[in-house]
Design a protein around this motif. Structure first.
Motif, PDB file in Angstrom:
ATOM      1  N   HIS A 154      -6.121-123.714  19.393  1.00 35.38           N
ATOM      2  CA  HIS A 154      -6.228-122.341  19.903  1.00 35.38           C
ATOM      3  C   HIS A 154      -6.047-122.253  21.416  1.00 35.38           C
ATOM      4  O   HIS A 154      -6.318-121.196  22.009  1.00 35.38           O
ATOM      5  N   SER A 188      -8.454-120.470  24.076  1.00 41.25           N
ATOM      6  CA  SER A 188      -8.102-119.098  24.442  1.00 41.25           C
ATOM      7  C   SER A 188      -9.284-118.169  24.657  1.00 41.25           C
ATOM      8  O   SER A 188      -9.115-117.088  25.226  1.00 41.25           O
ATOM      9  N   ASN A 189     -10.471-118.542  24.184  1.00 42.32           N
ATOM     10  CA  ASN A 189     -11.601-117.636  24.390  1.00 42.32           C
ATOM     11  C   ASN A 189     -12.821-118.396  24.895  1.00 42.32           C
ATOM     12  O   ASN A 189     -12.860-119.627  24.918  1.00 42.32           O
ATOM     13  N   HIS A 231      -9.701-120.741  29.131  1.00 42.74           N
ATOM     14  CA  HIS A 231      -8.248-120.699  29.315  1.00 42.74           C
ATOM     15  C   HIS A 231      -7.850-121.292  30.660  1.00 42.74           C
ATOM     16  O   HIS A 231      -6.923-122.117  30.748  1.00 42.74           O
ATOM     17  N   LEU A 254      -3.997-117.071  17.596  1.00 39.25           N
ATOM     18  CA  LEU A 254      -3.763-116.289  18.808  1.00 39.25           C
ATOM     19  C   LEU A 254      -3.227-114.888  18.549  1.00 39.25           C
ATOM     20  O   LEU A 254      -3.013-114.121  19.490  1.00 39.25           O
ATOM     21  N   ARG A 288      -8.218-111.500  19.624  1.00 38.52           N
ATOM     22  CA  ARG A 288      -7.531-112.296  20.650  1.00 38.52           C
ATOM     23  C   ARG A 288      -6.180-111.656  20.998  1.00 38.52           C
ATOM     24  O   ARG A 288      -5.206-112.361  21.274  1.00 38.52           O
ATOM     25  N   HIS A 347      -4.223-112.923  24.042  1.00 34.69           N
ATOM     26  CA  HIS A 347      -4.253-114.347  24.346  1.00 34.69           C
ATOM     27  C   HIS A 347      -2.888-115.019  24.231  1.00 34.69           C
ATOM     28  O   HIS A 347      -2.540-115.873  25.050  1.00 34.69           O
ATOM     29  N   LEU A 384      -0.747-116.819  27.303  1.00 34.17           N
ATOM     30  CA  LEU A 384      -0.292-118.201  27.237  1.00 34.17           C
ATOM     31  C   LEU A 384       1.208-118.311  27.462  1.00 34.17           C
ATOM     32  O   LEU A 384       1.689-119.239  28.122  1.00 34.17           O
TER      33      LEU A 384
END
Length: 330
Positions: A211, A214-215, A224, A244, A249, A252, A256
């Motif tokens: 992931h 991401s959080n 991140h 994602l 999310r 996110h 990225l």
């Protein structure tokens, strides 16, 4: 993506489930069974508890394989085992384990289906962790999966050095959850801080941050940002893009993809069966996609094909869909 490469995508992040039916050895804690998550996951896997009791836990992987076979885009998926927490003797601690899906079960069931690959899981604090790791590799594991926040160990623990060196020797990438974990009833989220991966990275292990961190936050900083800093220091750090596109999310993936220098290190994953739930829908992106495109994607019946189409529409480049073949242990 042209027709010649349409069926070569590998999903490196796909889950299975089991309640112990058919002598699978799987285990789900009473707290998890009482949680609303239990019924949601069963429905997402396309099975009922009665069916599992009648046909065994292998039914989940059989139906996963059948759905995947109908995909026009994705050729194979890594099915992830989930080891449990361990006690001070290095044995499985059922009282602290929310979900246990043993390597032996996943290895045996994925061997029945050509489009399913074995993703092993070994808690490194197990008394026989190195032997289990070697056995997993011998049984065809393509990577090792960790969830430190529910398996209750710290990746930065120096006692894990022999385990990391064995991973490197075997050529097994380490796919480890990074960021907050909300799929279980409780989690020690500080253990999934990407900064805690410095030890395996410094030892040369190929690490895949599930992931992409991401959080969540640690020490007042977003995970991140902590992940991006590590990427600048360690070329052996990769990430998958699973989860994602979930509604919780929404920004996110876009965030990225602002880092094209990482495109060679991002791997395709779905976090299946999450795409089979309301948590993932093209209707969550009205500010990114036209109404017509949203409807087109929503009408794609196969969950893998819909997931690929959604991520393509959101800007994921072709390279990311093909990176896994050079990273995982095929």
């Amino acid at each position: 993506m042209d027709a010649a490469t349409a069926k070569t995508i590998i999903d490196i992040h796909c889950h299975t489930a089991g309640i112990g039916a058919g002598n699978s050895g799987c285990f789900i804690s009473p707290a998890m069974r009482r949680s609303w998550r239990y019924k949601v996951f069963l429905k997402a896997f396309g099975v009922t508890e009665r069916e599992l009791l009648q046909e065994g836990d292998g039914l989940v992987m059989r139906r996963t394989s059948e759905s995947l076979a109908a995909s026009q885009r994705v050729s194979a998926a890594v099915i992830l085992a989930v080891d449990g927490a361990v006690d001070d003797k290095g044995e499985l601690d059922r009282a602290r384990t929310e979900m246990f899906i043993p390597n032996e079960f996943v290895a045996a069931e994925t061997a029945r289906h050509p489009n399913l690959l074995f993703g092993a899981s070994v808690n490194p604090l197990r008394r026989d962790a190195l032997e289990r790791l070697e056995q997993a590799a011998a049984d065809g594991a393509v990577l090792l999966k960790w969830l430190p926040s529910i398996q209750h160990f710290d990746p930065v623990d120096r006692r894990l050095t022999p385990f990391y060196l064995k991973l490197k020797e075997l050529g097994l990438p380490l796919l480890t959850h990074t960021g907050s974990e909300k799929s279980f009833t409780k989690a020690q989220n500080h253990l999934a801080d990407p900064e805690r991966l410095r030890l395996p990275l410094s030892l040369g292990v190929t690490v895949i941050a599930a992931h992409a961190a991401s959080n969540g936050r640690n020490q007042g900083e977003s995970n991140h940002r902590r992940f991006l800093r590590l990427c600048g220091e360690f070329p052996n750090l990769y990430a998958d893009i699973s989860a994602l596109t979930q509604l919780n999310r929404l920004t996110h993936l876009q965030r990225l993809l602002k880092h094209p220098e990482l495109f060679g290190r991002l791997l395709y994953g779905t976090d299946m069966p999450i795409p089979n739930t309301a948590a993932v829908t093209p209707f969550g992106f009205p500010n990114r996609l036209s109404p017509r495109r949203i409807l087109e994607i929503s009408r794609i019946a196969n969950p893998w094909d819909q997931d690929v189409a959604l991520k393509e529409a959101l800007g994921v480049p072709e390279q990311i869909f093909s990176n896994a073949q050079s990273i995982i242990r095929l």
